[in-house]
Design a protein around this motif. Structure first.
Motif, PDB file in Angstrom:
ATOM      1  N   ARG A 128      97.991  -4.402  20.919  1.00  0.00           N
ATOM      2  CA  ARG A 128      97.260  -5.185  21.871  1.00  0.00           C
ATOM      3  C   ARG A 128      95.403  -4.979  21.588  1.00  0.00           C
ATOM      4  NH1 ARG A 128     100.106  -4.617  26.732  1.00  0.00           N
ATOM      5  NH2 ARG A 128      98.818  -2.784  26.498  1.00  0.00           N
ATOM      6  N   LEU A 129      94.985  -4.279  21.654  1.00  0.00           N
ATOM      7  CA  LEU A 129      94.075  -3.734  21.080  1.00  0.00           C
ATOM      8  C   LEU A 129      93.269  -4.333  19.838  1.00  0.00           C
ATOM      9  CD1 LEU A 129      92.802  -0.100  22.696  1.00  0.00           C
ATOM     10  CD2 LEU A 129      92.170  -2.454  23.780  1.00  0.00           C
ATOM     11  N   MET A 130      94.376  -4.156  18.907  1.00  0.00           N
ATOM     12  CA  MET A 130      93.710  -4.782  17.747  1.00  0.00           C
ATOM     13  C   MET A 130      93.524  -5.754  17.618  1.00  0.00           C
ATOM     14  SD  MET A 130      92.732  -3.302  14.732  1.00  0.00           S
ATOM     15  CE  MET A 130      93.528  -2.378  13.610  1.00  0.00           C
ATOM     16  N   ALA A 131      94.728  -6.824  17.706  1.00  0.00           N
ATOM     17  CA  ALA A 131      94.658  -7.895  18.403  1.00  0.00           C
ATOM     18  C   ALA A 131      93.610  -8.689  18.702  1.00  0.00           C
ATOM     19  CB  ALA A 131      95.857  -8.633  18.958  1.00  0.00           C
ATOM     20  N   ASP A 132      93.028  -8.204  20.666  1.00  0.00           N
ATOM     21  CA  ASP A 132      92.079  -8.668  20.637  1.00  0.00           C
ATOM     22  C   ASP A 132      91.385  -8.489  20.006  1.00  0.00           C
ATOM     23  OD1 ASP A 132      93.994  -9.462  22.443  1.00  0.00           O
ATOM     24  OD2 ASP A 132      93.770  -7.432  24.028  1.00  0.00           O
ATOM     25  N   TYR A 133      89.960  -7.059  20.026  1.00  0.00           N
ATOM     26  CA  TYR A 133      89.515  -7.005  18.905  1.00  0.00           C
ATOM     27  C   TYR A 133      89.001  -8.288  17.693  1.00  0.00           C
ATOM     28  CZ  TYR A 133      85.436  -4.748  17.161  1.00  0.00           C
ATOM     29  OH  TYR A 133      84.282  -4.827  16.109  1.00  0.00           O
ATOM     30  N   VAL A 134      90.538  -8.513  17.580  1.00  0.00           N
ATOM     31  CA  VAL A 134      89.617  -9.630  15.935  1.00  0.00           C
ATOM     32  C   VAL A 134      89.696 -10.822  16.441  1.00  0.00           C
ATOM     33  CG1 VAL A 134      91.113 -10.516  13.860  1.00  0.00           C
ATOM     34  CG2 VAL A 134      91.262  -7.785  14.340  1.00  0.00           C
ATOM     35  N   ALA A 135      90.355 -11.194  17.603  1.00  0.00           N
ATOM     36  CA  ALA A 135      90.165 -12.334  17.904  1.00  0.00           C
ATOM     37  C   ALA A 135      89.099 -12.807  18.807  1.00  0.00           C
ATOM     38  CB  ALA A 135      91.178 -12.895  19.361  1.00  0.00           C
ATOM     39  N   ARG A 136      88.041 -11.401  19.346  1.00  0.00           N
ATOM     40  CA  ARG A 136      87.349 -11.856  20.087  1.00  0.00           C
ATOM     41  C   ARG A 136      85.858 -12.058  18.852  1.00  0.00           C
ATOM     42  NH1 ARG A 136      86.959  -7.111  23.690  1.00  0.00           N
ATOM     43  NH2 ARG A 136      88.804  -7.355  22.822  1.00  0.00           N
ATOM     44  N   HIS A 137      86.242 -10.880  18.028  1.00  0.00           N
ATOM     45  CA  HIS A 137      85.192 -10.253  16.929  1.00  0.00           C
ATOM     46  C   HIS A 137      85.171 -11.075  15.839  1.00  0.00           C
ATOM     47  CE1 HIS A 137      83.078  -7.913  20.347  1.00  0.00           C
ATOM     48  NE2 HIS A 137      84.543  -7.304  20.084  1.00  0.00           N
ATOM     49  N   HIS A 138      86.090 -10.946  15.142  1.00  0.00           N
ATOM     50  CA  HIS A 138      86.237 -11.680  14.179  1.00  0.00           C
ATOM     51  C   HIS A 138      87.169 -12.709  13.454  1.00  0.00           C
ATOM     52  CE1 HIS A 138      83.756  -8.451  12.603  1.00  0.00           C
ATOM     53  NE2 HIS A 138      85.202  -7.897  12.799  1.00  0.00           N
ATOM     54  N   PRO A 139      86.650 -13.684  14.536  1.00  0.00           N
ATOM     55  CA  PRO A 139      87.929 -15.372  14.737  1.00  0.00           C
ATOM     56  C   PRO A 139      87.834 -15.545  13.663  1.00  0.00           C
ATOM     57  CG  PRO A 139      85.795 -15.915  15.595  1.00  0.00           C
ATOM     58  CD  PRO A 139      85.883 -14.229  15.343  1.00  0.00           C
ATOM     59  N   GLY A 140      88.157 -15.504  12.207  1.00  0.00           N
ATOM     60  CA  GLY A 140      87.714 -15.982  11.453  1.00  0.00           C
ATOM     61  C   GLY A 140      89.231 -15.906  10.264  1.00  0.00           C
ATOM     62  N   VAL A 141      89.594 -13.755  10.871  1.00  0.00           N
ATOM     63  CA  VAL A 141      90.373 -13.102  10.031  1.00  0.00           C
ATOM     64  C   VAL A 141      92.349 -13.613  11.233  1.00  0.00           C
ATOM     65  CG1 VAL A 141      91.185 -10.883  10.540  1.00  0.00           C
ATOM     66  CG2 VAL A 141      88.855 -11.466   9.964  1.00  0.00           C
ATOM     67  N   ARG A 142      92.654 -14.305   9.599  1.00  0.00           N
ATOM     68  CA  ARG A 142      94.205 -13.810  10.289  1.00  0.00           C
ATOM     69  C   ARG A 142      95.074 -13.098  10.359  1.00  0.00           C
ATOM     70  NH1 ARG A 142      99.249 -16.603   7.129  1.00  0.00           N
ATOM     71  NH2 ARG A 142     100.839 -15.817   8.401  1.00  0.00           N
ATOM     72  N   PHE A 143      95.368 -12.310  11.849  1.00  0.00           N
ATOM     73  CA  PHE A 143      96.308 -10.501  12.688  1.00  0.00           C
ATOM     74  C   PHE A 143      97.188 -10.839  12.273  1.00  0.00           C
ATOM     75  CE2 PHE A 143      97.414  -8.044  15.190  1.00  0.00           C
ATOM     76  CZ  PHE A 143      96.676  -6.933  15.160  1.00  0.00           C
ATOM     77  N   TRP A 144      98.004 -10.111  11.619  1.00  0.00           N
ATOM     78  CA  TRP A 144      99.693 -10.046  12.300  1.00  0.00           C
ATOM     79  C   TRP A 144     100.561  -8.620  12.407  1.00  0.00           C
ATOM     80  CZ3 TRP A 144     103.621 -10.154   7.267  1.00  0.00           C
ATOM     81  CH2 TRP A 144     104.741 -10.365   7.869  1.00  0.00           C
ATOM     82  N   CYS A 145     101.001  -8.433  12.827  1.00  0.00           N
ATOM     83  CA  CYS A 145     101.263  -6.920  13.786  1.00  0.00           C
ATOM     84  C   CYS A 145     102.904  -7.674  13.645  1.00  0.00           C
ATOM     85  CB  CYS A 145     100.686  -7.152  14.570  1.00  0.00           C
ATOM     86  SG  CYS A 145     101.286  -5.584  15.255  1.00  0.00           S
ATOM     87  N   PRO A 146     104.114  -7.608  12.261  1.00  0.00           N
ATOM     88  CA  PRO A 146     105.289  -7.866  12.744  1.00  0.00           C
ATOM     89  C   PRO A 146     105.841  -6.614  13.170  1.00  0.00           C
ATOM     90  CG  PRO A 146     103.977  -7.496  10.905  1.00  0.00           C
ATOM     91  CD  PRO A 146     103.594  -7.567  10.814  1.00  0.00           C
TER      92      PRO A 146
END
Length: 112
Positions: free
Chosen positions: A22-40
């Motif tokens: 969740r920390l990783m997903a939140d960080y990516v969303a806030r600081h790198h909104p153009g990066v597609r994040f996937w955690c299956p």
């Protein structure tokens, strides 16, 4: 090369709802909104996990990266070798066949 896609792989008996994921997903969303994040959610079977990952990233571009923790670090190293992409491994499992053998079968969790 700019990273456009980030795969995060959780550890054994963990999930995409873990604190690290969740920390990783939140960080990516806030600081790198153009990066597609996937955690299956990784299945317990290594074969099923490998199939899920291969299928899930099959169409991803060369600008992908992968990060993983514990058993997810082991899988992340496999993905990185397969795709030739950068990886970050956090305390990776190095011999899961040996180290996780005692966990084969039903397990009791703290909330049981």
């Amino acid at each position: 090369m700019t990273t456009t896609h980030l795969l995060y792989l959780h550890g054994f008996r963990s999930s995409p709802q873990s604190a690290k994921a969740r920390l990783m997903a939140d960080y990516v969303a806030r600081h790198h909104p153009g990066v597609r994040f996937w955690c299956p959610q990784l299945p317990p079977s290594p074969r099923a996990a490998a199939e899920l990952l291969a299928e899930g990233i099959a169409a991803w571009p060369p600008g992908m990266a992968v990060a993983g923790s514990s058993l997810g670090g082991y899988y992340a190293s496999w993905v990185a070798r397969q795709r030739g992409c950068p990886s970050v491994l956090v305390n990776p499992a190095v011999n899961p066949a040996r180290d996780l053998e005692r966990y084969i079968g039903e397990q009791t969790a703290w909330h049981d």
